[in-house]
Scaffold this motif. Structure first.
Motif, short mmCIF file in Angstrom:
data_model
loop_
_atom_site.label_atom_id
_atom_site.label_comp_id
_atom_site.label_asym_id
_atom_site.label_seq_id
_atom_site.Cartn_x
_atom_site.Cartn_y
_atom_site.Cartn_z
N THR A 38 0.84 -1.20 0.00
CA THR A 38 0.00 0.00 0.00
C THR A 38 0.89 1.25 0.00
O THR A 38 1.72 1.42 0.89
CB THR A 38 -0.91 0.02 1.24
OG1 THR A 38 -1.68 -1.17 1.25
CG2 THR A 38 -1.82 1.23 1.21
N PRO A 39 0.76 2.15 -1.02
CA PRO A 39 1.61 3.36 -1.07
C PRO A 39 1.36 4.26 0.12
O PRO A 39 0.22 4.49 0.52
CB PRO A 39 1.16 4.04 -2.37
CG PRO A 39 0.46 2.99 -3.16
CD PRO A 39 -0.15 2.06 -2.15
N ASP A 40 2.46 4.79 0.64
CA ASP A 40 2.37 5.73 1.76
C ASP A 40 2.14 7.14 1.21
O ASP A 40 2.92 7.62 0.37
CB ASP A 40 3.67 5.69 2.55
CG ASP A 40 3.54 6.48 3.86
OD1 ASP A 40 2.54 7.19 4.02
OD2 ASP A 40 4.46 6.39 4.69
N PRO A 41 1.09 7.85 1.61
CA PRO A 41 0.82 9.21 1.11
C PRO A 41 2.00 10.15 1.32
O PRO A 41 2.27 11.02 0.50
CB PRO A 41 -0.40 9.65 1.92
CG PRO A 41 -1.07 8.37 2.31
CD PRO A 41 0.03 7.39 2.53
N LYS A 42 2.71 10.00 2.41
CA LYS A 42 3.87 10.86 2.67
C LYS A 42 4.96 10.64 1.64
O LYS A 42 5.60 11.59 1.16
CB LYS A 42 4.40 10.60 4.07
CG LYS A 42 3.45 11.06 5.18
CD LYS A 42 4.07 10.85 6.54
CE LYS A 42 3.13 11.34 7.65
NZ LYS A 42 3.72 11.13 9.00
N ASP A 43 5.17 9.32 1.30
CA ASP A 43 6.17 9.02 0.28
C ASP A 43 5.78 9.62 -1.07
O ASP A 43 6.62 10.15 -1.81
CB ASP A 43 6.34 7.51 0.14
CG ASP A 43 7.01 6.90 1.37
OD1 ASP A 43 7.66 7.67 2.12
OD2 ASP A 43 6.87 5.68 1.58
N GLN A 44 4.48 9.52 -1.37
CA GLN A 44 4.01 10.11 -2.63
C GLN A 44 4.22 11.62 -2.65
O GLN A 44 4.64 12.21 -3.66
CB GLN A 44 2.53 9.78 -2.83
CG GLN A 44 2.25 8.32 -3.11
CD GLN A 44 0.77 8.05 -3.29
OE1 GLN A 44 -0.07 8.88 -2.95
NE2 GLN A 44 0.44 6.88 -3.82
N GLU A 45 3.94 12.28 -1.53
CA GLU A 45 4.13 13.73 -1.45
C GLU A 45 5.60 14.10 -1.61
O GLU A 45 5.95 15.07 -2.29
CB GLU A 45 3.59 14.24 -0.11
CG GLU A 45 3.57 15.75 0.02
CD GLU A 45 2.57 16.38 -0.92
OE1 GLU A 45 2.75 17.57 -1.25
OE2 GLU A 45 1.61 15.69 -1.33
N THR A 47 7.84 12.35 -3.19
CA THR A 47 8.20 12.13 -4.61
C THR A 47 7.78 13.31 -5.47
O THR A 47 8.52 13.78 -6.34
CB THR A 47 7.53 10.84 -5.12
OG1 THR A 47 7.96 9.74 -4.31
CG2 THR A 47 7.92 10.57 -6.56
N LYS A 48 6.55 13.81 -5.22
CA LYS A 48 6.07 14.97 -5.98
C LYS A 48 6.94 16.20 -5.73
O LYS A 48 7.28 16.95 -6.64
CB LYS A 48 4.62 15.27 -5.61
CG LYS A 48 3.63 14.23 -6.11
CD LYS A 48 2.22 14.61 -5.70
CE LYS A 48 1.21 13.57 -6.18
NZ LYS A 48 -0.17 13.92 -5.77
#
Length: 206
Positions: A38-45, A47-48
């Motif tokens: 499950t992708p971590d929202p913090k990791d996605q942020e 990355t962005k």
């Protein structure tokens, strides 16, 4: 026999315990795998943000390059403006110098000529060739001279008659007929197309 039964139960308990531990560990591993999948929202942020930062760095590098180009262009423009200003100053100085020289020349020119006047004149020539002149020399057919009662010998006078003009030199005395101011020599009369007696315009050239 009792001993064999006890050992058999012990082995069974051990097997059951091992199976229980294996099942529990498998559940933990599966749960951990599920959590990792499950992708971590913090990791996605993050990355962005990293992508935006990379884009900003690229744009900043481009702006730095443009700024260098503009700086070089501004230096060239400044140099060109200074060169142009120097040329303009030189041209102004030259123009002012020429203006002063021209003004001085016009003033000298204005003082070279006397005012225009009108006077009665006659001419002489044939019958007098070879005769001595009061100012020296003898009369010749094409001499641009004139006679005057008092004008200093060597004085130059510009004559105009019917659109023609000539400069002659005072070289003789005369005329001695009342009402006449000049007696034009043969070359002077010929240049003016003058014949007989008439009114001429004249001015002294200093």
């Amino acid at each position: 026999m009792f001993h064999n039964r006890f050992e058999g139960k012990t082995v069974l308990y051990v097997v059951v315990a091992v199976l229980a531990v294996t099942i529990a560990f498998g559940g933990i591993v599966a749960s951990a795998s599920a959590e990792n999948a499950t992708p971590d929202p913090k990791d996605q942020e993050i990355t962005k943000l990293r992508a935006k930062l990379s884009a900003l760095e690229t744009e900043n590098a481009m702006l730095i390059g443009k700024n260098r180009e503009l700086t070089a262009l501004n230096a060239k423009l400044t140099k060109a403006v200074k060169s142009y200003a120097a040329k303009v100053r030189a041209l102004r100085a030259r123009a002012w110098s020429l203006y002063r020289k021209l003004r001085a020349a016009l003033r000298r020119l204005a003082t070279m000529f006397g005012p225009w006047r009108s006077a009665k004149a006659s001419w002489y020539g044939p019958g007098f060739y070879g005769h001595g002149l009061a100012g020296g020399g003898v009369l010749k057919p094409n001499m641009k001279i004139f006679a005057h009662r008092t004008m200093k010998f060597g004085t130059r006078v510009q004559f105009k008659y019917r659109g023609r003009s000539v400069v002659a030199v005072a070289k003789d005395r005369g005329p001695y007929i009342a009402g006449r101011t000049f007696d034009l020599g043969p070359g002077t009369a010929k240049a003016l197309g003058f014949d007989g007696v008439g009114t001429v315009r004249w001015r002294v050239i200093r």
